[in-house]
Design an enzyme around this catalytic site. Structure first.
Site: not given
Length: 518
Positions: A409, A428
């Site tokens: 992301h 992440c």
């Protein structure tokens, strides 16, 4: 008359077919009725004149049973010889043409792979072979039978182990790592049988030498015995052997085009037919060894236990199936309880300032600032951050199926990319240039233009867009490799995974003296 002729012809064809099948079946098993004669002619040892396949089979069966605990794959080896009527294929077909000594020579050079040659019993194999070549080396028929069985079993076991080590690695990463989810093939009966049924052992042994250019460059460096800058020779060697083991694992991308993230290098590459067509800095999950306190210099037996930090990014492979532009961040419960609720308890306007909505039983809470967050139950509420420039996921996230709830992301926290040590996220992978990745994943055209436009605007509505051709993604962990110039690159073991792997490899590894002697 015609029907009779047809029936007669069909019967003849059937008989011929049965004969062919019978001959084919018989040819699968070698006839050793002249076992004693052949062995006598090759050894000039009169003891072998009385050797028979039946006499050998009786002893062979007992030796197999007695050696079951010493074999790594006793059931497969026993089944192989049972199905082949205890045919001594290595003794009869290989030791007198030099193949056995050749095989032992390969085993002796296992140190070139960082492995201990003693595992493959080269000395014992050579000693037994020497007995057969000495016409007075074997004194009795019973000794002959036992030596044939011993040499067969020893060679079969070592050949399977050596073959499996080079083709699949010594350890299974799934068994030693707590957060390893990459599909990795392990040795099976098919691969092991290839080792037992090879007709030309040199050709076979040459074929299983890893051919990956990366492996060959690390192998060359290992044999050369150099020392990396800032490391001892011992630490350098350990870096090489753990990463050579990783290269032996059958977990590499098979697709021509894929995304790969190397955690210790904090880097993402898009590979296309072996070439990187896009690379960027990334930020990965926070690790247990970010200050590099623990290294391969000192090793403790307890280091074999993998103890991942709660925020470490897992190793995995999957397919990027869609992206969400201007995403909503569904805040994980662990982050919500340990960080969001703590901040909200200190600042009643924290949630509204960050664009975070609170839900109770799936229903949005209208006045979350009225809740006493210092005493609120940790698991009663859900938190979601609305799309905005301040959203922790930035303007886009790339989604792929996995059991760890991680994704690639964007991020508004750009300062992390300026740091050398970039293990800073909750797990992440934050992208240095997410729009460039979107362009590669979707290609130029209307869909990408739509994504780029939405990312440039303050759009409160999240938009999910499917990837037309799902893009493979690999998140991996490599601390030593050769760059495009052939220069070896080393990276700190930020998650301590080298240490865990080295611990499990200990009993298989050659020492520096063994490697230097090659």
């Amino acid at each position: 008359m015609i029907n009779s002729t047809i029936k007669k012809s069909a019967l003849q064809v059937l008989v011929m077919l049965i004969c062919v099948l019978s001959l084919t079946f018989q040819s699968c098993k070698k006839s050793r009725s002249d076992l004693g004669k052949v062995l006598y002619e090759k050894t000039k040892n009169k003891v072998f004149k009385d050797a028979t396949p039946e006499g050998l089979a009786e002893v062979f069966k007992q030796v197999l049973a007695d050696n079951k605990s010493k074999m790594d794959n006793p059931n497969l080896i026993t089944s192989f010889y049972e199905k082949n009527d205890y045919d001594p294929v290595f003794v009869m077909d290989h030791i007198f043409n030099g193949d056995a000594d050749l095989t032992a020579n390969y085993f002796e050079k296992a140190g070139q792979h960082g492995l201990d040659p003693k595992m493959f019993k080269a000395d014992q194999i050579k000693q037994l072979v020497a007995k057969f070549k000495d016409k007075k080396g074997i004194k009795t028929l019973d000794e002959a039978y036992h030596d044939i069985a011993d040499l067969e079993i020893l060679t079969a076991n070592s050949l399977i182990n050596y073959s499996s080590a080079l083709q699949f690695g010594m350890v299974s990463p799934r068994k030693i790592y707590a957060r390893y989810f990459t599909a990795t093939k392990r040795p099976d009966s098919t691969s092991m049988m290839q080792a037992l049924t090879a007709t030309n052992l040199k050709t076979y042994l040459d074929s299983i030498q890893p051919k990956d250019p990366q492996y060959l460059m690390l192998q060359k460096a290992l044999i050369a015995g150099g020392t990396a800058q800032g490391m001892t020779k011992e630490e350098t060697t350990r870096y090489l052997v753990v990463n050579m083991e990783r290269l032996r694992w059958k977990n590499k991308p098979s697709q021509p085009k894929y995304v790969i993230v190397n955690i210790p290098d904090y880097r993402l590459d898009v590979m296309d037919n072996g070439q990187s067509i896009l690379n960027m800095k990334v930020v990965v999950g926070e690790g247990r060894n970010t200050d590099n306190t623990n290294t391969l210099v000192d090793y403790d037996e307890s280091d074999k236990k993998d103890r991942p930090f709660s925020r470490e990014t897992p190793q995995l492979n999957s397919l990027i199936h869609s992206v969400q532009v201007n995403p909503v961040w569904n805040i994980p419960q662990s982050i919500a309880s340990k960080e969001i609720m703590v901040e909200a308890a200190q600042d009643p306007y924290y949630l509204s300032n960050k664009g975070i909505d609170v839900y109770e039983n799936g229903k949005k809470v209208e006045d979350p600032e009225t809740i006493n967050w210092s005493s609120a139950p940790k698991d009663k509420y859900e938190f979601k951050q609305r799309p905005s420039d301040d959203n922790s996921l930035g303007k886009i996230k790339f989604l792929f199926n996995n059991n760890s709830s991680v994704y690639l992301h964007d991020t508004p926290a750009k300062s992390g990319f300026t740091q050398t040590m970039r293990a800073l996220s909750h797990g992440c992978v934050r992208l240095g240039d997410p729009q460039a990745l979107a362009k590669v994943v979707f290609g130029e055209g209307a869909t990408y233009n739509k994504i780029a436009k939405a990312m440039s605007e303050d759009n409160p509505e999240p938009t999910t867009i499917a990837v037309p051709d799902k893009m493979p993604v690999y998140i991996t962990y490599v601390t030593c490799w050769a760059d495009s110039n052939g220069t070896l690159q080393y990276r700190p073991d930020v998650y301590g995974l080298d240490i865990v792997l080295y611990g499990h490899l200990q009993k298989f590894l050659a020492n520096n003296d063994q490697i230097a002697a090659l």
